[in-house]
Write an enzyme that holds these catalytic residues in place. Sequence first.
Site, mmCIF file in Angstrom:
data_model
loop_
_atom_site.group_PDB
_atom_site.id
_atom_site.type_symbol
_atom_site.label_atom_id
_atom_site.label_comp_id
_atom_site.label_asym_id
_atom_site.label_seq_id
_atom_site.Cartn_x
_atom_site.Cartn_y
_atom_site.Cartn_z
ATOM 1 N N ARG A 51 0.508 0.502 12.176
ATOM 2 C CA ARG A 51 -0.602 1.422 11.901
ATOM 3 C C ARG A 51 -1.868 0.828 12.512
ATOM 4 O O ARG A 51 -1.922 -0.390 12.738
ATOM 5 C CB ARG A 51 -0.812 1.544 10.384
ATOM 6 C CG ARG A 51 0.333 2.223 9.680
ATOM 7 C CD ARG A 51 0.108 2.214 8.167
ATOM 8 N NE ARG A 51 1.274 2.735 7.474
ATOM 9 C CZ ARG A 51 1.729 2.294 6.308
ATOM 10 N NH1 ARG A 51 1.103 1.309 5.672
ATOM 11 N NH2 ARG A 51 2.799 2.827 5.761
ATOM 12 N N ARG A 144 -4.696 8.068 2.174
ATOM 13 C CA ARG A 144 -4.563 6.875 3.024
ATOM 14 C C ARG A 144 -4.513 7.256 4.508
ATOM 15 O O ARG A 144 -4.827 6.451 5.364
ATOM 16 C CB ARG A 144 -3.312 6.088 2.610
ATOM 17 C CG ARG A 144 -3.290 4.677 3.148
ATOM 18 C CD ARG A 144 -2.160 3.854 2.566
ATOM 19 N NE ARG A 144 -0.852 4.280 3.069
ATOM 20 C CZ ARG A 144 0.310 3.756 2.692
ATOM 21 N NH1 ARG A 144 0.336 2.788 1.808
ATOM 22 N NH2 ARG A 144 1.449 4.205 3.193
ATOM 23 N N ARG A 155 8.762 9.841 2.028
ATOM 24 C CA ARG A 155 8.302 8.834 1.069
ATOM 25 C C ARG A 155 8.229 9.410 -0.348
ATOM 26 O O ARG A 155 8.584 8.737 -1.319
ATOM 27 C CB ARG A 155 6.944 8.268 1.519
ATOM 28 C CG ARG A 155 7.102 7.269 2.654
ATOM 29 C CD ARG A 155 5.831 6.900 3.365
ATOM 30 N NE ARG A 155 6.160 6.144 4.568
ATOM 31 C CZ ARG A 155 5.962 4.841 4.747
ATOM 32 N NH1 ARG A 155 5.357 4.145 3.826
ATOM 33 N NH2 ARG A 155 6.332 4.236 5.858
HETATM 34 P P1 ADP Z 1 1.487 0.650 -1.106
HETATM 35 O O1 ADP Z 1 1.233 -0.698 -0.496
HETATM 36 O O2 ADP Z 1 2.212 0.562 -2.394
HETATM 37 O O3 ADP Z 1 2.102 1.632 -0.165
HETATM 38 P P2 ADP Z 1 -1.424 0.902 -0.981
HETATM 39 O O4 ADP Z 1 -1.880 -0.396 -1.529
HETATM 40 O O5 ADP Z 1 -1.508 1.113 0.492
HETATM 41 O O6 ADP Z 1 0.060 1.250 -1.496
HETATM 42 O O7 ADP Z 1 -2.237 2.030 -1.740
HETATM 43 C C1 ADP Z 1 -2.126 3.398 -1.354
HETATM 44 C C2 ADP Z 1 -3.540 3.999 -1.239
HETATM 45 O O8 ADP Z 1 -4.082 4.151 -2.540
HETATM 46 C C3 ADP Z 1 -4.501 3.143 -0.434
HETATM 47 O O9 ADP Z 1 -5.327 3.997 0.350
HETATM 48 C C4 ADP Z 1 -5.303 2.414 -1.519
HETATM 49 O O10 ADP Z 1 -6.604 2.113 -1.072
HETATM 50 C C5 ADP Z 1 -5.326 3.446 -2.648
HETATM 51 N N1 ADP Z 1 -5.329 2.885 -4.012
HETATM 52 C C6 ADP Z 1 -4.662 1.811 -4.473
HETATM 53 N N2 ADP Z 1 -4.863 1.655 -5.800
HETATM 54 C C7 ADP Z 1 -5.693 2.658 -6.192
HETATM 55 C C8 ADP Z 1 -6.287 3.034 -7.452
HETATM 56 N N3 ADP Z 1 -6.050 2.381 -8.567
HETATM 57 N N4 ADP Z 1 -7.071 4.133 -7.462
HETATM 58 C C9 ADP Z 1 -7.312 4.841 -6.329
HETATM 59 N N5 ADP Z 1 -6.804 4.537 -5.112
HETATM 60 C C10 ADP Z 1 -5.992 3.457 -5.047
HETATM 61 P P1 5GP Z 2 5.307 0.645 4.705
HETATM 62 O O1 5GP Z 2 5.919 1.357 5.868
HETATM 63 O O2 5GP Z 2 4.463 1.573 3.864
HETATM 64 O O3 5GP Z 2 4.588 -0.623 5.100
HETATM 65 O O4 5GP Z 2 6.492 0.164 3.755
HETATM 66 C C1 5GP Z 2 7.443 1.096 3.296
HETATM 67 C C2 5GP Z 2 8.294 0.488 2.222
HETATM 68 O O5 5GP Z 2 9.019 -0.618 2.754
HETATM 69 C C3 5GP Z 2 7.512 -0.061 1.028
HETATM 70 O O6 5GP Z 2 8.132 0.431 -0.157
HETATM 71 C C4 5GP Z 2 7.685 -1.558 1.114
HETATM 72 O O7 5GP Z 2 7.761 -2.150 -0.162
HETATM 73 C C5 5GP Z 2 9.023 -1.651 1.814
HETATM 74 N N1 5GP Z 2 9.212 -2.919 2.519
HETATM 75 C C6 5GP Z 2 8.330 -3.638 3.233
HETATM 76 N N2 5GP Z 2 8.906 -4.755 3.699
HETATM 77 C C7 5GP Z 2 10.173 -4.756 3.251
HETATM 78 C C8 5GP Z 2 11.274 -5.660 3.372
HETATM 79 O O8 5GP Z 2 11.204 -6.715 3.985
HETATM 80 N N3 5GP Z 2 12.423 -5.286 2.777
HETATM 81 C C9 5GP Z 2 12.571 -4.139 2.074
HETATM 82 N N4 5GP Z 2 13.747 -3.885 1.521
HETATM 83 N N5 5GP Z 2 11.558 -3.266 1.928
HETATM 84 C C10 5GP Z 2 10.379 -3.586 2.495
#
Ligand code: ADP
Ligand code: 5GP
Length: 200
Positions: A51, A144, A155
């Site tokens: 990204r 996001r 997802r």
């Molecule tokens: P994940 O890593 O689980 O995919 P992220 O950390 O990227 O999730 O969070 C998803 C989005 O939600 C991001 O844009 C983040 O800034 C936002 N976010 C995370 N926690 C909160 C919260 N408590 N309230 C509002 N927005 C949040």
């Molecule tokens: P993203 O594409 O948003 O970075 O990640 C998508 C999903 O892949 C998330 O649920 C994250 O926890 C999972 N993920 C990231 N790295 C790994 C990994 O090494 N192993 C597995 N099994 N899942 C992962």
Amino acid sequence: MATEVAAISNLRPLVLCGPSGSGKSTLLQRVLKEYPNKFSLSVSHTTRKPRPGEVDGQHYHFTDFESMRKAIEEGKFIESAQFSGNLYGTSKESVKKIALEGKTCILDVEVNGVRQIKKTDLNPWYVFIRTPSLAVLEGRLRARKTETEESLRKRLDTAHVEMEYGMQPGNFDKIIVNDVLDEAYEELKQFLSVNVLKSD
Ligand code: ADP
Ligand code: 5GP
């Protein structure tokens, strides 16, 4: 499966799991910032495209299907899974590196990765991060702005299954509802200080 990590360090890793968009990266980045000498993130491999802003070797090791399949066959991964059309996995090397630094390793993995890790000797703490509802999850994923409509759908479909696994008693040591971010972070910190950092 023997990961070779247990022989290097007796610090139990921390696994963060939860639907995409639940806030795992946000929470773990806060932990890394507050405790830079105690925790380090295991950098996973993935076949998904970076990204904007994501750096190879820092957020992920970005790779292709063929290379990753080969490395998996060669036994270089602790776990690997398909998610939303891409491969993701944790290499033994990435976890060993952190164990050698004397830090606690954080793994951000989806549920199939958790299932596989449970069959190894890694013995981590398991924390599940969720949103108050799937509607909130969708809103956060959309805000996001990292996903196409197709990737977002995949997802959200997967999120239902992940929530079921996450909420099943016994699967996780702690479930955190990420509603108000500061409160969720305090809850995570509390869990870390009582459990993960206790043996320091
Ligand atoms: P994940 O890593 O689980 O995919 P992220 O950390 O990227 O999730 O969070 C998803 C989005 O939600 C991001 O844009 C983040 O800034 C936002 N976010 C995370 N926690 C909160 C919260 N408590 N309230 C509002 N927005 C949040
Ligand atoms: P993203 O594409 O948003 O970075 O990640 C998508 C999903 O892949 C998330 O649920 C994250 O926890 C999972 N993920 C990231 N790295 C790994 C990994 O090494 N192993 C597995 N099994 N899942 C992962």
